[in-house]
Design an enzyme around this catalytic site. Structure first.
Site, PDB file in Angstrom:
ATOM      1  N   CYS A  17      -8.387  -5.798  -9.896  1.00  0.00           N
ATOM      2  CA  CYS A  17      -8.009  -4.713 -10.802  1.00  0.00           C
ATOM      3  C   CYS A  17      -7.626  -3.524  -9.918  1.00  0.00           C
ATOM      4  O   CYS A  17      -8.496  -2.868  -9.338  1.00  0.00           O
ATOM      5  CB  CYS A  17      -9.198  -4.387 -11.702  1.00  0.00           C
ATOM      6  N   CYS A  53       0.419   3.136   3.567  1.00  0.00           N
ATOM      7  CA  CYS A  53       0.859   2.626   4.878  1.00  0.00           C
ATOM      8  C   CYS A  53       1.900   1.514   4.804  1.00  0.00           C
ATOM      9  O   CYS A  53       2.393   1.068   5.836  1.00  0.00           O
ATOM     10  CB  CYS A  53      -0.344   2.152   5.692  1.00  0.00           C
ATOM     11  N   CYS A 106      -5.110   0.398   6.439  1.00  0.00           N
ATOM     12  CA  CYS A 106      -5.449   1.826   6.522  1.00  0.00           C
ATOM     13  C   CYS A 106      -6.782   2.174   5.857  1.00  0.00           C
ATOM     14  O   CYS A 106      -7.235   3.310   5.946  1.00  0.00           O
ATOM     15  CB  CYS A 106      -4.332   2.684   5.938  1.00  0.00           C
ATOM     16  N   CYS A 118      -7.211  -1.448   1.377  1.00  0.00           N
ATOM     17  CA  CYS A 118      -6.141  -1.900   2.258  1.00  0.00           C
ATOM     18  C   CYS A 118      -6.731  -2.258   3.615  1.00  0.00           C
ATOM     19  O   CYS A 118      -7.467  -1.468   4.215  1.00  0.00           O
ATOM     20  CB  CYS A 118      -5.091  -0.797   2.404  1.00  0.00           C
ATOM     21  N   CYS A 154       0.848  -1.188   0.000  1.00  0.00           N
ATOM     22  CA  CYS A 154       0.000   0.000   0.000  1.00  0.00           C
ATOM     23  C   CYS A 154       0.890   1.247   0.000  1.00  0.00           C
ATOM     24  O   CYS A 154       1.802   1.369   0.829  1.00  0.00           O
ATOM     25  CB  CYS A 154      -0.904  -0.015   1.222  1.00  0.00           C
TER      26      CYS A 154
END
Length: 162
Positions: free
Chosen positions: A149, A80, A128, A125, A77
């Site tokens: 995707c 984070c 976060c 995510c 991510c």
């Protein structure tokens, strides 16, 4: 008497309806391990990252340099650093966005969105809550059949052994 009965039935029906606009499966930002205010996210992310990760925008297709990555490593991510996907589960979908047939266990969470007028499964995510993209049922049939995707701008790539 019939009018009163019909009015009561109609009023009960209308008050008990729950439309999709009232439903949400995405947690509040305070429910995530990494929780920041909008202004804190704006300070840490580029404007493009902020638009995608915090406002659920979509980057232009074929604009991400992550589309072409084939070397072993982990996609994390961009907000984070949470581990999301491995290169070994990446495939070329032809859609213009990095695509994966499965995430790293516990790396992503799911919600739903109907911004385009129909229901889609959103991927975000798990650490976060940042918006990553969507998951569809048109992935490789020989593996999971899923296509995650994902917006490339929502991720960074950590090559293996570096």
């Amino acid at each position: 008497m019939k009018k009163l009965f019909l009015f009561t039935v109609l009023a009960t029906f209308l008050m008990s309806c729950n439309g999709n606009a009232q439903k949400t499966s995405k947690k509040s930002s305070k429910d995530y391990e990494v929780s920041k205010t909008e202004s804190e996210w704006k300070e840490e992310l580029t404007s493009e990252e902020f638009d995608v990760l915090r406002k659920a925008a979509t980057e232009r297709p074929f604009s991400s340099e992550l589309n072409d990555i084939k070397k072993p490593g982990t996609f994390v991510c961009a907000a984070c650093g949470n581990e999301l996907y491995k290169t070994e589960h990446k495939f070329m979908s032809g859609t213009g966005w990095p695509s994966f047939d499965r995430p790293i266990e516990g790396g992503v969470a799911y919600g739903s969105d109907s911004k385009l007028g129909y229901q889609r499964d959103e991927v975000h995510c798990a650490r976060c809550g940042g918006h990553l993209g969507h998951v569809f049922n048109d992935g490789p049939k020989e593996t999971t059949g899923k296509r995650h995707c994902i917006n490339g701008i929502a991720m960074d790539f950590n090559p293996e052994n570096e």
